[in-house]
Design a protein around this motif. Sequence first.
Motif, short mmCIF file in Angstrom:
data_model
loop_
_atom_site.label_atom_id
_atom_site.label_comp_id
_atom_site.label_asym_id
_atom_site.label_seq_id
_atom_site.Cartn_x
_atom_site.Cartn_y
_atom_site.Cartn_z
N GLY A 36 9.89 15.07 -21.50
CA GLY A 36 8.75 15.11 -20.61
C GLY A 36 9.15 15.52 -19.20
O GLY A 36 8.40 16.25 -18.52
N ALA A 39 9.61 19.24 -19.20
CA ALA A 39 8.29 19.89 -19.24
C ALA A 39 7.61 19.82 -17.89
O ALA A 39 6.94 20.78 -17.46
CB ALA A 39 7.43 19.22 -20.30
N TRP A 40 7.77 18.71 -17.19
CA TRP A 40 7.17 18.55 -15.87
C TRP A 40 7.80 19.50 -14.86
O TRP A 40 7.13 20.12 -14.04
CB TRP A 40 7.34 17.10 -15.42
CG TRP A 40 6.50 16.72 -14.24
CD1 TRP A 40 5.58 17.50 -13.57
CD2 TRP A 40 6.50 15.45 -13.57
NE1 TRP A 40 5.03 16.81 -12.54
CE2 TRP A 40 5.56 15.54 -12.51
CE3 TRP A 40 7.20 14.26 -13.76
CZ2 TRP A 40 5.32 14.47 -11.65
CZ3 TRP A 40 6.95 13.20 -12.91
CH2 TRP A 40 6.02 13.31 -11.87
N PHE A 42 9.10 22.37 -15.35
CA PHE A 42 8.67 23.75 -15.59
C PHE A 42 7.18 23.84 -15.91
O PHE A 42 6.74 24.75 -16.62
CB PHE A 42 9.48 24.35 -16.74
CG PHE A 42 10.96 24.45 -16.47
CD1 PHE A 42 11.44 25.38 -15.57
CD2 PHE A 42 11.85 23.59 -17.09
CE1 PHE A 42 12.82 25.48 -15.32
CE2 PHE A 42 13.21 23.67 -16.84
CZ PHE A 42 13.70 24.62 -15.95
N SER A 43 6.40 22.91 -15.35
CA SER A 43 4.98 22.84 -15.69
C SER A 43 4.20 24.06 -15.25
O SER A 43 3.17 24.41 -15.85
CB SER A 43 4.36 21.58 -15.08
OG SER A 43 4.52 21.58 -13.65
N ASP A 44 4.65 24.75 -14.20
CA ASP A 44 3.92 25.92 -13.69
C ASP A 44 4.48 27.23 -14.23
O ASP A 44 4.14 28.31 -13.72
CB ASP A 44 3.96 25.93 -12.15
CG ASP A 44 3.23 24.75 -11.56
OD1 ASP A 44 2.26 24.28 -12.19
OD2 ASP A 44 3.62 24.29 -10.47
N THR A 45 5.35 27.14 -15.21
CA THR A 45 5.96 28.34 -15.79
C THR A 45 5.85 28.27 -17.31
O THR A 45 5.34 27.30 -17.87
CB THR A 45 7.45 28.46 -15.40
OG1 THR A 45 8.20 27.43 -16.07
CG2 THR A 45 7.62 28.32 -13.90
N GLU A 46 6.35 29.29 -17.97
CA GLU A 46 6.38 29.31 -19.42
C GLU A 46 7.77 28.97 -19.95
O GLU A 46 8.04 29.15 -21.14
CB GLU A 46 5.96 30.69 -19.93
CG GLU A 46 4.52 31.04 -19.56
CD GLU A 46 4.11 32.40 -20.09
OE1 GLU A 46 4.97 33.07 -20.72
OE2 GLU A 46 2.95 32.80 -19.90
N PHE A 48 9.27 26.07 -20.42
CA PHE A 48 9.36 24.98 -21.38
C PHE A 48 9.04 25.46 -22.79
O PHE A 48 9.61 24.96 -23.77
CB PHE A 48 8.42 23.84 -21.00
CG PHE A 48 8.51 22.66 -21.93
CD1 PHE A 48 9.64 21.87 -21.98
CD2 PHE A 48 7.46 22.35 -22.79
CE1 PHE A 48 9.73 20.79 -22.85
CE2 PHE A 48 7.54 21.27 -23.66
CZ PHE A 48 8.68 20.48 -23.69
N CYS A 121 3.39 17.04 -24.14
CA CYS A 121 3.94 18.08 -23.27
C CYS A 121 3.39 19.47 -23.59
O CYS A 121 3.61 20.41 -22.83
CB CYS A 121 5.46 18.10 -23.37
SG CYS A 121 6.24 16.55 -22.88
N GLY A 122 2.70 19.60 -24.73
CA GLY A 122 2.07 20.86 -25.05
C GLY A 122 2.98 21.92 -25.63
O GLY A 122 2.68 23.12 -25.52
#
Length: 244
Positions: A36, A39-40, A42-46, A48, A121-122
């Motif tokens: 998690g 994922a956080w 790199f939350s604004d990128t691809e 993850f 985390c998607g």
Amino acid sequence: MSLIRTIATAGRVLAQIRHDPRTIALLLLVPALLIGLVAWIFSDTEVFGDIGPAMIALFPFIVMFLVTSIATLRERRSGTLERLLSMPMGKGDFLLGYALAFGLLAIAQTAVAVSFAIWVCGLEITGSIWLLFAVAVADALLGTALGLLASAFARTEFQVVQFMPLLVLPQILLCGIFLPRDQLPEVLETISEWLPLSFAIDALQAVADDSESTEWIVSKLLVIIAWIVGSIVLGAITLRRRTP
């Protein structure tokens, strides 16, 4: 070796861990929380989406190695192993019992980590989630087996930690997380092709992208299983009754 003695050893280990909430939290929650955190970050990128499958392999592998190796070594240093082996119990029964106990914990750990990565985390998985789960469990079991092997050689908990640069860190550096393996120097690329963590990450990435056949992924899984069996056998051969 005896199945009854192996199961009895596994039951004893699980009973001890049940009364240790910190170890339970470390085993079940820490890998998911670390996934998690990545994922956080790199939350604004691809990013993850690209490295998420590798994280599913990496964090459970490290945690299972540390917990298994230290727990097994503590058993030997306390004299418990020596007392057990004075009864009709072999080294194989002892190590297989530990492998069974921590294997069950690895299944629970993987279920939490994979579920958290996908549904919280998607992380997008194109292939079979069940196949992803199978490879992730094998990867966590690999950490367990290497932890058992390290505990057979180490004399203290500090020495167990020292085995990480030998058994764990080279695999992390060469498994393709930091740089694709085909871009490594030729010698390092050749070495990486034989490391079990590389097989796990390749298989998880292939499942996530649905880029390889099931047969190809199963072949990688079989290599990981071979490493698990080999590590346990070697650990049983080299295990000392008690650390002086």
